[in-house]
Design a protein around this motif. Structure first.
Motif, PDB file in Angstrom:
ATOM      1  N   PHE A 123      34.574  36.979  45.008  1.00  0.00           N
ATOM      2  CA  PHE A 123      34.750  38.283  45.657  1.00  0.00           C
ATOM      3  C   PHE A 123      33.591  38.503  46.616  1.00  0.00           C
ATOM      4  O   PHE A 123      32.432  38.266  46.255  1.00  0.00           O
ATOM      5  CB  PHE A 123      34.760  39.422  44.630  1.00  0.00           C
ATOM      6  CG  PHE A 123      36.046  39.527  43.881  1.00  0.00           C
ATOM      7  CD1 PHE A 123      37.156  40.135  44.464  1.00  0.00           C
ATOM      8  CD2 PHE A 123      36.168  39.010  42.597  1.00  0.00           C
ATOM      9  CE1 PHE A 123      38.359  40.244  43.772  1.00  0.00           C
ATOM     10  CE2 PHE A 123      37.365  39.120  41.905  1.00  0.00           C
ATOM     11  CZ  PHE A 123      38.463  39.730  42.491  1.00  0.00           C
ATOM     12  N   PHE A 135      30.519  37.464  44.006  1.00  0.00           N
ATOM     13  CA  PHE A 135      30.820  37.479  42.581  1.00  0.00           C
ATOM     14  C   PHE A 135      31.791  36.328  42.332  1.00  0.00           C
ATOM     15  O   PHE A 135      32.798  36.204  43.028  1.00  0.00           O
ATOM     16  CB  PHE A 135      31.451  38.807  42.166  1.00  0.00           C
ATOM     17  CG  PHE A 135      30.508  39.957  42.303  1.00  0.00           C
ATOM     18  CD1 PHE A 135      29.597  40.248  41.296  1.00  0.00           C
ATOM     19  CD2 PHE A 135      30.502  40.749  43.442  1.00  0.00           C
ATOM     20  CE1 PHE A 135      28.708  41.310  41.417  1.00  0.00           C
ATOM     21  CE2 PHE A 135      29.617  41.809  43.576  1.00  0.00           C
ATOM     22  CZ  PHE A 135      28.716  42.088  42.564  1.00  0.00           C
ATOM     23  N   VAL A 137      34.370  34.276  39.888  1.00  0.00           N
ATOM     24  CA  VAL A 137      35.215  34.340  38.699  1.00  0.00           C
ATOM     25  C   VAL A 137      35.607  32.910  38.363  1.00  0.00           C
ATOM     26  O   VAL A 137      36.333  32.275  39.133  1.00  0.00           O
ATOM     27  CB  VAL A 137      36.484  35.177  38.950  1.00  0.00           C
ATOM     28  CG1 VAL A 137      37.343  35.255  37.691  1.00  0.00           C
ATOM     29  CG2 VAL A 137      36.123  36.568  39.439  1.00  0.00           C
ATOM     30  N   ARG A 158      26.523  37.018  40.501  1.00  0.00           N
ATOM     31  CA  ARG A 158      26.925  37.057  39.094  1.00  0.00           C
ATOM     32  C   ARG A 158      28.199  36.241  38.909  1.00  0.00           C
ATOM     33  O   ARG A 158      29.058  36.198  39.790  1.00  0.00           O
ATOM     34  CB  ARG A 158      27.168  38.507  38.660  1.00  0.00           C
ATOM     35  CG  ARG A 158      27.423  38.649  37.184  1.00  0.00           C
ATOM     36  CD  ARG A 158      27.241  40.064  36.684  1.00  0.00           C
ATOM     37  NE  ARG A 158      27.833  40.172  35.346  1.00  0.00           N
ATOM     38  CZ  ARG A 158      28.064  41.320  34.725  1.00  0.00           C
ATOM     39  NH1 ARG A 158      27.727  42.472  35.286  1.00  0.00           N
ATOM     40  NH2 ARG A 158      28.614  41.339  33.523  1.00  0.00           N
ATOM     41  N   PHE A 160      31.484  35.490  36.339  1.00  0.00           N
ATOM     42  CA  PHE A 160      32.284  35.929  35.190  1.00  0.00           C
ATOM     43  C   PHE A 160      33.110  34.758  34.707  1.00  0.00           C
ATOM     44  O   PHE A 160      34.002  34.291  35.425  1.00  0.00           O
ATOM     45  CB  PHE A 160      33.212  37.076  35.581  1.00  0.00           C
ATOM     46  CG  PHE A 160      32.476  38.308  35.984  1.00  0.00           C
ATOM     47  CD1 PHE A 160      32.170  39.286  35.053  1.00  0.00           C
ATOM     48  CD2 PHE A 160      32.044  38.469  37.294  1.00  0.00           C
ATOM     49  CE1 PHE A 160      31.467  40.425  35.418  1.00  0.00           C
ATOM     50  CE2 PHE A 160      31.340  39.609  37.668  1.00  0.00           C
ATOM     51  CZ  PHE A 160      31.044  40.585  36.735  1.00  0.00           C
ATOM     52  N   ALA A 161      32.799  34.278  33.517  1.00  0.00           N
ATOM     53  CA  ALA A 161      33.578  33.175  32.956  1.00  0.00           C
ATOM     54  C   ALA A 161      34.706  33.788  32.137  1.00  0.00           C
ATOM     55  O   ALA A 161      34.455  34.534  31.183  1.00  0.00           O
ATOM     56  CB  ALA A 161      32.694  32.293  32.087  1.00  0.00           C
ATOM     57  N   ILE A 162      35.931  33.520  32.543  1.00  0.00           N
ATOM     58  CA  ILE A 162      37.034  34.094  31.780  1.00  0.00           C
ATOM     59  C   ILE A 162      37.856  33.001  31.117  1.00  0.00           C
ATOM     60  O   ILE A 162      37.541  31.813  31.220  1.00  0.00           O
ATOM     61  CB  ILE A 162      37.906  35.019  32.653  1.00  0.00           C
ATOM     62  CG1 ILE A 162      38.442  34.272  33.867  1.00  0.00           C
ATOM     63  CG2 ILE A 162      37.127  36.253  33.100  1.00  0.00           C
ATOM     64  CD1 ILE A 162      39.462  35.064  34.623  1.00  0.00           C
ATOM     65  N   THR A 168      44.096  31.559  35.414  1.00  0.00           N
ATOM     66  CA  THR A 168      43.749  32.952  35.130  1.00  0.00           C
ATOM     67  C   THR A 168      42.763  33.488  36.157  1.00  0.00           C
ATOM     68  O   THR A 168      42.835  34.654  36.561  1.00  0.00           O
ATOM     69  CB  THR A 168      43.142  33.067  33.721  1.00  0.00           C
ATOM     70  OG1 THR A 168      43.897  32.255  32.837  1.00  0.00           O
ATOM     71  CG2 THR A 168      43.175  34.490  33.239  1.00  0.00           C
ATOM     72  N   LEU A 171      44.636  34.439  39.227  1.00  0.00           N
ATOM     73  CA  LEU A 171      45.373  35.692  39.053  1.00  0.00           C
ATOM     74  C   LEU A 171      44.425  36.889  39.172  1.00  0.00           C
ATOM     75  O   LEU A 171      44.733  37.886  39.833  1.00  0.00           O
ATOM     76  CB  LEU A 171      46.070  35.705  37.682  1.00  0.00           C
ATOM     77  CG  LEU A 171      46.990  36.903  37.443  1.00  0.00           C
ATOM     78  CD1 LEU A 171      48.177  36.863  38.388  1.00  0.00           C
ATOM     79  CD2 LEU A 171      47.482  36.928  36.002  1.00  0.00           C
ATOM     80  N   VAL A 172      43.256  36.766  38.548  1.00  0.00           N
ATOM     81  CA  VAL A 172      42.275  37.849  38.617  1.00  0.00           C
ATOM     82  C   VAL A 172      41.819  38.058  40.064  1.00  0.00           C
ATOM     83  O   VAL A 172      41.702  39.198  40.539  1.00  0.00           O
ATOM     84  CB  VAL A 172      41.087  37.569  37.684  1.00  0.00           C
ATOM     85  CG1 VAL A 172      39.910  38.477  37.984  1.00  0.00           C
ATOM     86  CG2 VAL A 172      41.529  37.735  36.220  1.00  0.00           C
ATOM     87  N   SER A 175      44.498  39.821  41.900  1.00  0.00           N
ATOM     88  CA  SER A 175      44.587  41.229  41.495  1.00  0.00           C
ATOM     89  C   SER A 175      43.439  42.027  42.099  1.00  0.00           C
ATOM     90  O   SER A 175      43.590  43.210  42.409  1.00  0.00           O
ATOM     91  CB  SER A 175      44.595  41.350  39.968  1.00  0.00           C
ATOM     92  OG  SER A 175      43.282  41.270  39.451  1.00  0.00           O
ATOM     93  N   GLY A 176      42.288  41.388  42.271  1.00  0.00           N
ATOM     94  CA  GLY A 176      41.161  42.076  42.902  1.00  0.00           C
ATOM     95  C   GLY A 176      41.450  42.386  44.367  1.00  0.00           C
ATOM     96  O   GLY A 176      41.193  43.486  44.844  1.00  0.00           O
ATOM     97  N   LEU A 179      43.686  45.252  44.514  1.00  0.00           N
ATOM     98  CA  LEU A 179      43.015  46.540  44.316  1.00  0.00           C
ATOM     99  C   LEU A 179      42.276  46.982  45.578  1.00  0.00           C
ATOM    100  O   LEU A 179      42.247  48.174  45.916  1.00  0.00           O
ATOM    101  CB  LEU A 179      42.053  46.464  43.115  1.00  0.00           C
ATOM    102  CG  LEU A 179      42.751  46.427  41.754  1.00  0.00           C
ATOM    103  CD1 LEU A 179      41.738  46.137  40.645  1.00  0.00           C
ATOM    104  CD2 LEU A 179      43.468  47.750  41.453  1.00  0.00           C
ATOM    105  N   LEU A 247      50.393  37.429  44.961  1.00  0.00           N
ATOM    106  CA  LEU A 247      50.372  38.400  43.863  1.00  0.00           C
ATOM    107  C   LEU A 247      51.786  38.724  43.403  1.00  0.00           C
ATOM    108  O   LEU A 247      52.080  38.728  42.202  1.00  0.00           O
ATOM    109  CB  LEU A 247      49.690  39.690  44.323  1.00  0.00           C
ATOM    110  CG  LEU A 247      49.683  40.801  43.270  1.00  0.00           C
ATOM    111  CD1 LEU A 247      48.391  40.753  42.471  1.00  0.00           C
ATOM    112  CD2 LEU A 247      49.866  42.176  43.882  1.00  0.00           C
ATOM    113  N   ALA A 250      53.301  35.935  41.480  1.00  0.00           N
ATOM    114  CA  ALA A 250      52.800  35.888  40.100  1.00  0.00           C
ATOM    115  C   ALA A 250      53.469  36.980  39.273  1.00  0.00           C
ATOM    116  O   ALA A 250      53.842  36.768  38.118  1.00  0.00           O
ATOM    117  CB  ALA A 250      51.277  36.053  40.087  1.00  0.00           C
TER     118      ALA A 250
END
Lengths: 300, 300, 300, 300
Positions: A123, A135, A137, A158, A160-162, A168, A171-172, A175-176, A179, A247, A250
């Motif tokens: 991001f 950021f 992901v 930063r 983010f480990a998902i 996934t 997809l995140v 979705s970001g 948004l 999106l 999905a």
């Protein structure tokens, strides 16, 4: 680490520069080779084939869309792709915003070839890429993701480990972007309304971002919208459309209706039909004013 | 200052308490008189007629909707309203979220009666009202608004004085609630999507609010949504519907289409039709999951 | 004429029977061979390979979706498809509802193979197919379309020959299905409204179809909707979703926003997410009542 | 019968002429008296007050909107309205397209005054009114509706008597206009799509109206749309907006979401914002083409 980097566009060139600055050894490949020059000055090695970018521990791809990632990974006619070039045990990190379906296909193909695949979309706009403020992901085999920390730390603020499945993360990411586009559209509607009533848009935005909406998404896109500053594009409208399409695809696969997603798709098409293909995607927010009798967002 | 306060609901009781705490002299009126008891303990004078609340410099009304404000201002049958009770030169401050059309009517009526009218709706939930952390949007005669600073400072953390016509403040307030509801809906769609793919909603929300969406609106409503915590209501769904209705009416008067506004209206109706009238309005965001095959948001 | 017929589902079996009744010589192929039995009784020759269905002047394919048509045309693994089986100068008539993009691909492939390709999708439900009452929309080389008149006359009540590019017929077919689905949705909303006010739905429908809406689309789908008669499906919901998807894809390629199309897509997804995949697509119209507090359309 | 007729616009003048032609005695009132001249030549008596139009058995009002009907019924300042002028036992037949809420208010007021109230809105454009080809939807006391048969037969081709509450007829009328506007919008989207692909719109419309959509609504509005013939207006866009507003208000009262209704509302606002207030409401269907890069529907 020894890192190959494929795709030196707005985002990729900043990321690769930060990898160099953090001390990594970077081999850079771009379809149009002239983009590698600035990186070479900072210490990168420019290569002219994908295969040559695949000799290290990691190869990162940062490209515009599914077809570009498919072509680079699976090769194209006589040109070898990552899949046949990368050593066993090495990692392909895909930072492009691609479809969930392609992420699944890449996961399977690399596993079959004895390689690792990690989805690590980011991001942030080009300024954030240049400033190592992205950021990240990341999703994939937890041990592999862990080993990649020095890479992610070099490009972002930063990580983010998902959950383990790489798709996934895609997809995140989608979705970001959804948004963000929702913020653009809702701000566009609100500004069309209060603007037509005589409220100053900049003052209005200051009010919003001092209170409940004190977030980068509102500040950045609200500012572009209030100033109608749609060129040059940080992220072009046609790429925004692509992301909404992915999106919705999905959503269809998971059987999730997304009414704002559908609205955004129609808005992007309207923006493109009016000549706005290469405007910044924040121009989508100006369509509400256009429909209320104002000017159409269009290139100068 | 000597202040009358009319309307001691979730929001008003907190605001009146903070006016007392700041040293103002408060005369409190509520239709159901038992709500005044707590304020009397803090030093307020409870009165049983609207007229008795109108003997000071300022009377503040904080009520649920247009009919309530109309009744309190214009009187109701034999009961005198603010308009016939307030001294010449005194101010009626309306903090309720009312229609642009009613704000216009009140402006004219008070001017004709030799009184001042200021619209000063607020942003913030009951917790913010109790903590004097509201944001006040004030519009009216600039000198009068200036004189009211001690009042606004007592209830809020910041005041935004905007263009002189009072109704502008009401439009901005409605647009702000629209933006919040847009956040609820877009988060609801995103969570329905990633949730169905197996992503943990709390972790997802943490990611969002650590990055581009680090704003109170996302934190507050995203949290309620992720936990499906819709009772007790900080702001009830039927009031959310009312605000969208007023927004759409303002858009119609100004000839501004508001597609997300229209979607929100339909969503609220669906929420109410399913029994969700008194749930927190964040329950609207759970409809996306319901339409994707999940559970309907409904009272316990 | 000597006609091969591929695809003996709800629609195809009726069409093939009518070709036999009109005196044509029919060679029938279906993936599940048992469906050919009834046709053999009426004089058809059943074959077990696609190649065997391609020995005549014309081969007609009537299949469920793009993948089925692709597989039958281009072959699948070791199985020969139409493209390598059909004699030079013979015609492939595609009556399936397929994408504009696939129609383009088929046009090019058959031209390269020295064959003709005609798109001839049809309007009408299985009853109309059985009764030779279909409407045929045919596009392709005008001379070839002209020669096919005896074929089209045997299956339909009227043929519309439109502009030469075959894909135009597919676009028109998709737009027709879109218009039908729009009727279902708008009737569904109207019935949810008047029904909740106590109006009898059958009486309401009679009023509509006696006046401005005296058309088969309103009679057929309105009746199914008023009686909530969603099983067995004349046309299944998941096929309706497929057609909307293809419509939206065509709209995207031409940069045409289609807001009702987007709404229909979301509605179909909601229908499928609730278990309605195999219901008749008219069940989409019952979602409005569901959202207004009524029962969800679902299989018995 | 002795009939007063109030409102001699596009629709009312045709209806009143047909009442005369059927042998009824007609007393005609219009706010602008010059409109009565043509009727006087056919045998009507022109009067200059509402009270003078209320001396017969029946008074019919056919006006543009709620405020007009309210003013004529309840009087306006010193001017007597129908309510105080009509004899006990006489009937007020309201043929205007008004809100469900006003119909309820009129029902109660006339009952209290010892008079009858019947809602009898009509379907059909001015040409149909002139030709006595309207469809009448009548609701009220069944005996009274029965007695009015000669009136309804004189103006329409068929009368539908529905459930006793007058407001039900108004709801059905609003829902009918909603269905027409849905046809306009869906045809507009379909034509924007196939038109951009090069299909001739008139030929396309002929195909549709020969098959599944062989209904007056498609023929009339599709023709206006294909020819972009938006002036003079048979039914003006701003009246279309009014009807959608009343529909949505009825939906809100019954808690029925109406997503196509919401879309239509936004479309009408866009049409008005672009100067299309007085265009025929079929111009709404041209917005889809405008959003796809075409010309905006606007007055000449």
């Amino acid at each position: 680490m020894r890192i190959g980097f494929i795709g030196l566009g707005n985002m990729g060139s900043g990321m690769a520069a930060n990898l160099l600055a953090a001390g990594h050894e970077v081999t850079a490949y771009n379809r149009s080779p002239e983009k590698a020059a600035a990186l070479v000055e900072r210490g990168a090695t420019a290569v002219t084939t994908i295969a040559d970018a695949c000799s290290g521990d990691v190869v990162i791809s940062m490209l515009a869309d599914d077809p570009a990632v498919e072509s680079v990974t699976f090769g194209d006619g006589d040109t070898a792709g990552i899949l046949t070039s990368l050593p066993q045990g090495a990692v392909h990190v895909s930072s492009s915003t691609i479809s969930v379906a392609l992420a699944d296909r890449l996961t399977a193909a690399h596993a079959e070839a004895g390689q690792h695949f990690v989805s690590a979309p980011v991001f942030g706009r080009p300024e954030a890429a240049a400033a190592a403020k992205l950021f990240v992901v990341a999703a994939g085999d937890p041990a592999v993701v862990q080993d990649l920390s020095p890479v992610f730390d070099a490009v972002g603020q930063r990580t983010f480990a998902i959950a383990p499945g790489p798709k996934t993360a895609n997809l995140v990411k989608l979705s970001g972007n959804f948004l963000i586009a929702s913020v653009i559209e809702s701000l566009g509607e609100a500004m069309a309304l209060v603007g037509k009533a005589g409220v100053d848009k900049q003052q209005y935005l200051e009010l919003l971002t001092s209170t409940l909406f004190a977030a980068p998404a509102y500040q950045t896109y609200g500012g572009l919208l209030a100033r109608r500053e749609f060129e040059p594009a940080g992220f072009a409208a046609h790429l925004g459309l692509k992301d909404v399409r992915l999106l919705l695809a999905a959503g269809e696969q998971l059987e999730v209706p997304l009414p704002i997603g559908s609205l955004l798709r129609d808005r992007f098409l309207s923006l493109l039909a009016g000549g706005g293909r290469d405007l910044d995607w924040s121009a989508l927010g100006a369509l509400a004013e256009w429909e209320a009798g104002g000017a159409r967002p269009a290139p100068d």
